[in-house]
Design a protein around this motif. Structure first.
Motif, PDB file in Angstrom:
ATOM      1  N   SER A 244       4.543 -54.296 -17.556  1.00 34.46           N
ATOM      2  CA  SER A 244       3.492 -54.772 -16.659  1.00 34.46           C
ATOM      3  C   SER A 244       4.044 -54.870 -15.249  1.00 34.46           C
ATOM      4  N   TRP A 245       3.166 -54.782 -14.281  1.00 29.84           N
ATOM      5  CA  TRP A 245       3.520 -54.980 -12.875  1.00 29.84           C
ATOM      6  C   TRP A 245       2.275 -55.390 -12.109  1.00 29.84           C
ATOM      7  N   THR A 246       2.489 -55.977 -10.949  1.00 30.21           N
ATOM      8  CA  THR A 246       1.397 -56.465 -10.132  1.00 30.21           C
ATOM      9  C   THR A 246       1.398 -55.775  -8.775  1.00 30.21           C
ATOM     10  N   PHE A 247       0.240 -55.733  -8.150  1.00 31.19           N
ATOM     11  CA  PHE A 247       0.098 -55.213  -6.793  1.00 31.19           C
ATOM     12  C   PHE A 247      -1.162 -55.826  -6.198  1.00 31.19           C
ATOM     13  N   THR A 248      -1.321 -55.670  -4.913  1.00 35.45           N
ATOM     14  CA  THR A 248      -2.473 -56.223  -4.197  1.00 35.45           C
ATOM     15  C   THR A 248      -3.222 -55.088  -3.522  1.00 35.45           C
ATOM     16  N   SER A 249      -4.499 -54.998  -3.790  1.00 37.97           N
ATOM     17  CA  SER A 249      -5.342 -53.998  -3.152  1.00 37.97           C
ATOM     18  C   SER A 249      -6.033 -54.647  -1.963  1.00 37.97           C
ATOM     19  N   CYS A 250      -5.829 -54.034  -0.798  1.00 39.02           N
ATOM     20  CA  CYS A 250      -6.416 -54.558   0.438  1.00 39.02           C
ATOM     21  C   CYS A 250      -6.810 -53.383   1.306  1.00 39.02           C
ATOM     22  N   PRO A 251      -8.074 -53.038   1.392  1.00 40.30           N
ATOM     23  CA  PRO A 251      -8.482 -51.849   2.165  1.00 40.30           C
ATOM     24  C   PRO A 251      -8.029 -51.872   3.612  1.00 40.30           C
ATOM     25  N   GLN A 252      -7.902 -53.044   4.219  1.00 44.77           N
ATOM     26  CA  GLN A 252      -7.528 -53.133   5.622  1.00 44.77           C
ATOM     27  C   GLN A 252      -6.030 -53.307   5.811  1.00 44.77           C
ATOM     28  N   SER A 253      -5.261 -53.237   4.738  1.00 45.34           N
ATOM     29  CA  SER A 253      -3.818 -53.448   4.853  1.00 45.34           C
ATOM     30  C   SER A 253      -3.150 -52.243   5.490  1.00 45.34           C
ATOM     31  N   GLY A 254      -2.080 -52.513   6.207  1.00 47.57           N
ATOM     32  CA  GLY A 254      -1.297 -51.437   6.814  1.00 47.57           C
ATOM     33  C   GLY A 254      -0.106 -51.049   6.002  1.00 47.57           C
ATOM     34  N   ASP A 255      -0.049 -51.468   4.731  1.00 44.96           N
ATOM     35  CA  ASP A 255       1.129 -51.227   3.926  1.00 44.96           C
ATOM     36  C   ASP A 255       0.982 -50.026   3.008  1.00 44.96           C
ATOM     37  N   GLY A 256      -0.060 -49.226   3.168  1.00 43.90           N
ATOM     38  CA  GLY A 256      -0.137 -47.993   2.420  1.00 43.90           C
ATOM     39  C   GLY A 256       0.844 -46.974   2.965  1.00 43.90           C
ATOM     40  N   PHE A 257       1.131 -45.929   2.194  1.00 38.26           N
ATOM     41  CA  PHE A 257       2.133 -44.965   2.638  1.00 38.26           C
ATOM     42  C   PHE A 257       1.718 -44.299   3.944  1.00 38.26           C
ATOM     43  N   GLY A 258       0.462 -43.848   4.012  1.00 38.43           N
ATOM     44  CA  GLY A 258       0.028 -43.156   5.212  1.00 38.43           C
ATOM     45  C   GLY A 258       0.111 -44.021   6.452  1.00 38.43           C
TER      46      GLY A 258
END
Length: 731
Positions: free
Chosen positions: A265-279
């Motif tokens: 198992s692992w956790t993550f946070t989905s945030c459409p306005q976050s700047g932490d995506g790869f792109g």
């Protein structure tokens, strides 16, 4: 079947990738009864028929626990934060056949369509009673308790006799999922096969088109969930669960939660306005983003500095406090091995090596102070050598061996010279000198003991004198030492093991392995968070570093031969670093196998990477053989993820032979079609896998159903990449 996408759908390094429907093991895990019967043709003979023999065989595989080393990667990365609402989280496993080694729904249900026994389920906050905050909390129970069952939950129905008895009292991790929620998240048994496939290629040799070959060593099993993260901000936990021993999800009459074994198992946070995506993280390195932009490694000049001081800082010099040998504090300038410019060549001493650090204190004429960078490098090299007892012992032993050889050679030369000078004048002097030079010192000493010389030394050596004088015997020189004998080989001797070991250690040090980070980047403002810095490597700094390491027990005159031997061996240890980059970003921990490719201006010739290492939690160091003209930063192979585009559409790809993976220029709206994306009462967006596969087949493969590999090709979203050049950036 096997699907080979073309370069249009390959990862960022243009390496072909192949998709397989599955990799079935030769035999599935479980208990088997083997019966052997033997009967002779002539039944009337006595003993012609033998009694059957039965043997119970247990084929065991992973069932209740998963080796953490088997998890190749997960996406999104553990504890990451970014706009993941259009992606389907997935996990890649190293044992390629693992998802098909057991039967799914073995509680009286036949496995349909080679469905895997593993499934990836995604849960949001407030959905799991035992983990309301989606932190990955699980319950620990023994395997014995799991098999015995619990009246409060609906657990798996498994054969206790098929379980290794030594494992019954070991713990396993379980999650209790409400039955209604499980029925909404888990696809139908006939659709489970579409959520698992095998992917290979990219890291090692890829399969060749047209060959029926099994996946190679670079193959990974991929298991995808059918649920999208929500459009709003929220934390999610993904569980890789076992379906073995369960019945297909459906309305539960008793309302009991279903107990599933959680293997990972692992956790993550989905945030459409976050700047932490790869792109978004990689996009910060483009020009115009201030300190985040890719730039040379140097401190930013402060306001109000004179032109001379500003020039020094632009050249990579950092003002620091310098404590002299007398204990006084003074201002000095320090520069590490990483500079924003090509450093001038450092003048070398006559013997080629600096004996101490004092000779490397350079005077800076503009400010009247010292530049201490090279002196610091010498001291660091000496300290690292002293801290390694293996290297220091090897180096001292090597120097002693070299001095012994030098002393022996000098003694041999002395013997030859004395023998030549003591030769009688009668006779051909050149011939005797040549003969003396051909004899070893021991043979020359034996020549002196022959004849009258032995009689003269007899009283001194205690040898009794004979009554009659002995006749003088003249012996011929051995054939190997005669004047007409062939000369010895003049080939240089091979390097000793100590010399090779010392040269290998010095070559590793030349890549700055073990050098403190403060010596590489003396001011943290030179490498701010979320920044990429390019630099040239100062060859003089590296030479000073090696001189300090080689200074142990060194005598310039006596160790010249040993130093020359080490220099020759170091020249054969590969290229010297000439340039590199430092990346300080959340990309380093979030994408451990981040791909960074350096190329020349043409973009076709790669630049050799001499060293790549993560220095700390969020800093990546790379050293190159020369300064690259183009850098490409791309997501790793696990970044080849699945989902829909920003508009919620699946971009269709060709499945024609030779063109697999080529974009067709049309798409299927998934997010806007309620028949393909089901929104549960709790707000979860779940793909109807069966309907989506049938809908995609109508466009790309009319009249035939899609296989799991072909379904995966349609959902592929290629990894993002960023290319940086000196003239600008291209996406």
């Amino acid at each position: 079947m096997t699907t080979h996408p073309t370069e249009q759908s390959a990862p960022a390094d243009d390496t072909p990738v192949a998709f397989y429907d599955h990799l079935l093991p030769g035999i599935e895990a479980g208990r088997y009864r083997i019966t052997v019967e033997q009967q002779l043709p002539a039944e009337q003979l006595p003993g012609a028929r033998l009694d059957p023999v039965e043997q119970i065989v247990d084929v065991r595989a992973a069932q209740f626990r998963l080796d953490p080393a088997w998890v190749h990667a997960v996406y999104p990365a553990a504890h990451s934060q970014g706009p993941f609402n259009g992606l389907l989280p997935h996990i890649t496993l190293n044992p390629t056949a693992l998802p098909w080694e057991r039967e799914s729904f073995t509680a009286g249900v036949q496995n349909p369509g080679r469905a895997p026994w593993l499934a990836l389920l995604l849960f949001g906050e407030g959905e799991l009673p035992g983990d309301p905050n989606a932190l990955g909390t699980t319950a620990s129970v023994t395997i014995r308790a799991l098999l015995d069952g619990d009246a409060a939950v609906s657990g798996p129905v498994l054969d206790r006799d098929a379980v290794d008895p030594t494992l019954l009292d070991t713990p396993c991790q379980v999650v209790d999922v409400p039955g209604e929620l499980l029925a909404q998240l888990l696809p139908q048994p006939s659709d489970l096969a579409f959520l698992a496939h095998v992917r290979t290629g990219g890291e090692d040799a890829a399969p060749v088109e047209g060959q029926d070959s099994r996946p190679g060593q670079d193959a990974h099993a991929v298991i995808t969930t059918a649920r999208f993260p929500g459009a709003g901000r929220g934390r999610y936990v993904a569980h890789l669960v076992s379906l073995e021993g369960h019945t297909p999800p459906g309305p539960q009459a008793d309302g009991k939660p279903v107990r599933l074994v959680s293997l990972h198992s692992w956790t993550f946070t989905s945030c459409p306005q976050s700047g932490d995506g790869f792109g978004r993280l990689a996009g910060r390195f483009t020009p115009g983003n201030g300190e985040h932009s890719a730039a040379p490694l140097c401190p930013a000049p402060a306001a109000g500095l004179t032109e001379e001081l500003g020039t020094l800082m632009e050249q990579g010099m950092v003002p620091m406090t310098h404590i002299t040998e007398s204990g006084e504090r003074a201002l000095a300038w320090y520069s590490g091995p990483f500079l924003p410019r090509v450093a001038p060549e450092l003048p070398r001493p006559a013997d080629g090596h600096f004996p101490d650090a004092d000779g490397l204190l350079l005077h800076e004429p503009h400010t009247g102070t010292f530049a201490t960078g090279y002196a610091c490098a010498w001291n660091v090299g000496r300290a690292l050598a002293l801290a390694d007892p293996g290297f220091s012992t090897t180096l001292v032993r090597l120097r002693h061996q070299g001095r012994l050889r030098r002393a022996t050679d000098r003694q041999y030369a002395t013997y030859r010279r004395q023998l030549f000078l003591s030769a009688p004048s009668a006779g051909p002097a050149p011939r005797m000198a040549a003969r003396a030079a051909a004899l070893t010192p021991r043979e020359q000493f034996e020549e002196l003991l022959r004849g009258d010389a032995l009689d003269a030394l007899a009283p001194t050596l205690g040898i009794p004198e004979d009554d009659e004088p002995r006749p003088r015997t003249v012996r011929a020189a051995p054939a190997a030492y005669r004047l007409d004998a062939p000369k010895r080989s003049s080939a240089p001797p091979q390097a000793s093991p100590d010399a090779r070991e010392a040269a290998a250690w010095l070559a590793k040090l030349r890549t700055l392995s073990g050098v403190p980070f403060d010596c590489l980047v003396p001011d943290q403002r030179m490498l701010p968070p979320e920044s990429l810095r390019l630099f040239h490597v100062d060859r003089g700094w590296l030479d000073a570093l090696l001189d300090g390491a080689r200074s142990l027990d060194r005598h310039p005159g006596a160790d010249a031969t040993t130093d020359a031997e080490l220099d020759d061996l170091l020249d054969g240890q590969g290229p010297v670093p000439a340039a590199g980059l430092l990346l300080r970003s959340a990309l380093v921990p979030g994408w451990p196998t981040l791909r960074v490719e350096a190329r020349t201006a043409s973009g076709t010739t790669p630049v050799e990477v001499i060293r790549r290492e993560a220095l700390g939690a969020d800093v990546l160091l790379m050293l190159f053989e020369k300064m690259p003209d183009r850098l490409t930063i791309s997501e790793p192979h696990q970044g080849l993820h699945f989902g829909v585009d920003d508009q919620g559409n699946v971009a269709l790809r060709s499945l024609a032979p030779g063109e697999v993976g080529r974009p067709l220029g049309r798409s299927v709206p998934v997010g806007a079609d309620p028949a393909l994306t089901v929104t549960t009462p709790a707000g979860a967006r779940v793909l109807d896998i069966g309907r989506l596969a049938a809908r995609l087949a109508e466009d790309v493969k009319p009249g035939s159903p899609l296989s799991p590999a072909e379904f995966a090709v349609q959902l592929v979203r290629a990894p993002e990449q960023l290319t940086l050049t000196f003239e600008g950036t291209t996406r």
